[in-house]
Design an enzyme around this catalytic site. Sequence first.
Site, PDB file in Angstrom:
ATOM      1  N   ARG A  71     119.551  29.386  88.187  1.00  0.00           N
ATOM      2  CA  ARG A  71     118.553  30.378  87.770  1.00  0.00           C
ATOM      3  C   ARG A  71     117.767  30.815  89.005  1.00  0.00           C
ATOM      4  O   ARG A  71     117.376  29.974  89.826  1.00  0.00           O
ATOM      5  CB  ARG A  71     117.628  29.730  86.743  1.00  0.00           C
ATOM      6  CG  ARG A  71     116.513  30.591  86.201  1.00  0.00           C
ATOM      7  CD  ARG A  71     115.785  29.797  85.119  1.00  0.00           C
ATOM      8  NE  ARG A  71     114.858  30.602  84.345  1.00  0.00           N
ATOM      9  CZ  ARG A  71     113.522  30.574  84.497  1.00  0.00           C
ATOM     10  NH1 ARG A  71     112.968  29.814  85.419  1.00  0.00           N
ATOM     11  NH2 ARG A  71     112.755  31.313  83.723  1.00  0.00           N
ATOM     12  N   GLU A 158     108.320  34.259  80.825  1.00  0.00           N
ATOM     13  CA  GLU A 158     107.255  33.693  79.976  1.00  0.00           C
ATOM     14  C   GLU A 158     106.292  34.788  79.522  1.00  0.00           C
ATOM     15  O   GLU A 158     105.106  34.776  79.860  1.00  0.00           O
ATOM     16  CB  GLU A 158     106.513  32.577  80.710  1.00  0.00           C
ATOM     17  CG  GLU A 158     107.391  31.370  80.983  1.00  0.00           C
ATOM     18  CD  GLU A 158     106.616  30.138  81.456  1.00  0.00           C
ATOM     19  OE1 GLU A 158     105.605  30.287  82.144  1.00  0.00           O
ATOM     20  OE2 GLU A 158     107.052  29.016  81.130  1.00  0.00           O
ATOM     21  N   GLU A 280     113.354  26.482  80.835  1.00  0.00           N
ATOM     22  CA  GLU A 280     112.509  25.791  81.819  1.00  0.00           C
ATOM     23  C   GLU A 280     112.067  24.475  81.201  1.00  0.00           C
ATOM     24  O   GLU A 280     111.497  24.453  80.109  1.00  0.00           O
ATOM     25  CB  GLU A 280     111.233  26.586  82.140  1.00  0.00           C
ATOM     26  CG  GLU A 280     111.435  27.766  83.046  1.00  0.00           C
ATOM     27  CD  GLU A 280     110.101  28.388  83.474  1.00  0.00           C
ATOM     28  OE1 GLU A 280     109.080  27.667  83.506  1.00  0.00           O
ATOM     29  OE2 GLU A 280     110.098  29.586  83.760  1.00  0.00           O
TER      30      GLU A 280
END
Length: 379
Positions: A71, A158, A280
Site C-alpha cells: 500500500r 480515512e 490499516e
Amino acid sequence: MLFLSVLSSCLAGVAALPPYGGSQEFFFKGHDLSSLKMLEDGGCIYKDTTRHNQTMPADDILAGGGMNSVRLRVWVNPVDGTYGLQYNLDLAKRFQQKGFKIYLDFHFAEDPQKQPPPAAWPTTLGPLALTLRGYVKDTLVSFHEAGINLDLVALGNEIRHGMLWPLGQADVDVEPWPATVANFSNLAILYKAARAGVDDAIYAGVRKPEVMIHIDNGWNLTLQQRWFGALTANGVPTTAWDVFGFSFYPFYGTAATFDNLRTSLNTLAEEYRKPIQVVETDYPAICNGEYHPIPPSSEPEIPYSIAGQTIWTDDVIKIVQDVPYGLGRGVHYWEPAWLNSTSLGSNCSDAILFTADYSNPAQTVGYSRTSVHMFQVRA
Ligand SMILES: *[C@@H]1O[C@H](CO)[C@@H](O)[C@H](O)[C@H]1NC(C)=O
Ligand SMILES: *[C@@H]1O[C@H](CO)[C@@H](O)[C@H](O)[C@H]1NC(C)=O
Ligand SMILES: *[C@@H]1O[C@H](CO)[C@@H](O)[C@H](O)[C@H]1NC(C)=O
Ligand SMILES: *[C@@H]1O[C@H](CO)[C@@H](O)[C@H](O)[C@H]1NC(C)=O
Ligand SMILES: *[C@@H]1O[C@H](CO)[C@@H](O)[C@H](O)[C@H]1NC(C)=O
C-alpha cells in the site's frame, strides 16, 4: 494465540499456502511501505534476523513473511516530493517488478489529519470537483504510462469526516437524519467527481483498478451504516465503489473490540454484498509509558509485545476471513518499516515490525522481529 507455535514450520512455504477465506478470490496480505524510499534515501538499512542478520530490502524481508501486496499513499504536490507522484511511481515500479499487488491510497491533501484541499486547488465546489476529477485521471494515467497496473485505488484516506475541507467536510452525527443527508451533499459531489476521474482514466486506456472507500473505526457499525447511508442517499450508487476499506486500531478507544469489528464487517457484508478489507491496523511491540500514559488495548488479553503483534493481526485476519460470502478480501499492516516513527501515531513507543538500532547516526538499522511473519500463521 496457539497459532504462534506453527510459525517456524510455515516459514518456507509462502507460495504453497492456499488462499484465505471461503473465497477463491485473491486475499491481500499487505504492508503499507509508503515511507520506505524516504528512509532508504536517508540511509536506513534492514537486516533479516532469520538469515544471520543479512542486509536485505525491507520489502524482501516482509515478502518472506507472507506479504503479497504493498500500500502506498500519494499526496498532492508535497513540498519535498516525499509521497508525491514521482516518489510513488519509483516505489510502485520496484514493488510491481517483485510481483506484489499495488494499492494506491489517494489523500487529496498534503496534510491528511485535516483534509484541507491542496493550496493551489479552487475553493468553490464546481471547480474543485473538476480539478479533483482531472487529478485522479491524470494520476492513474501516469501510473499506466510508467507501466504500472494499480490493483486497488482508495479515493480518499480515512474520510469519516469527509475530504477537501471545508467544502467536503461531513459528520454522521448531525441530527436529524435529513440533516445528515444534507450534510453529505458536497462530499457526494466530490466523491462522484473522483470516481468519474477513474472512469476517464479507463476511457484513456488504464486497466480498471478496484475502487475503495476507506473509513476509520471499522468496528463501529452505527458509524459505517450512517456514513454509507448518507452517501447513497445523495445519489451515489453502490456501484460507485467496489470494496470497503476500514481502519482498525487497538489503542484509540476500548470499543475497538474484535466482537464489534466482526459485527460491523458481517453486517455490512449482508447489507451491501461487497468485498471488505481492513486496510490499516497495527499493534504495539513496546508500550511502557515512557512518553505517554499507557493506552489500554481494546483486546487487553493480547500483550503489548512482539508476540502480541502477530496474535492481534492474525485474529484480525481470521475475522476478515470469516466475513460471509467470502467477501473478506484482505488485511494491511500500517508502515511496519518506519524506523524513525515507531509509535505509528499511537501513545505507545513502538508498533513497527523491526527493532531499530540508532547507534550509528549515519545509518539506522532495522532488525526484523518475529512478527514480520504475521501473514504466515494462518494457511
Ligand atoms: C526519518 O528519516 C528520514 C530519512 O533520514 C528523514 O527524511 C525524515 O525526515 C525522518 N522522519 C522523522 C519523523 O524523523
Ligand atoms: C544480529 O544482530 C543483533 C543486534 O546487533 C544481535 O543481537 C544478534 O546476535 C545478531 N545475530 C547474529 C546471528 O549475528
Ligand atoms: C457537516 O457538519 C459538520 C459538523 O457540523 C460541519 O463542520 C460541516 O461544515 C458540514 N458540512 C456541510 C457540507 O454542511
Ligand atoms: C460510533 O459512531 C457513532 C456515529 O459517529 C457515534 O455517535 C458513536 O459515539 C460511536 N461509538 C463509540 C462507542 O464511540
Ligand atoms: C496520548 O497521551 C496524551 C497525554 O500524554 C493524551 O492527551 C492524548 O489524548 C493521548 N492520545 C491518544 C491518541 O491516545
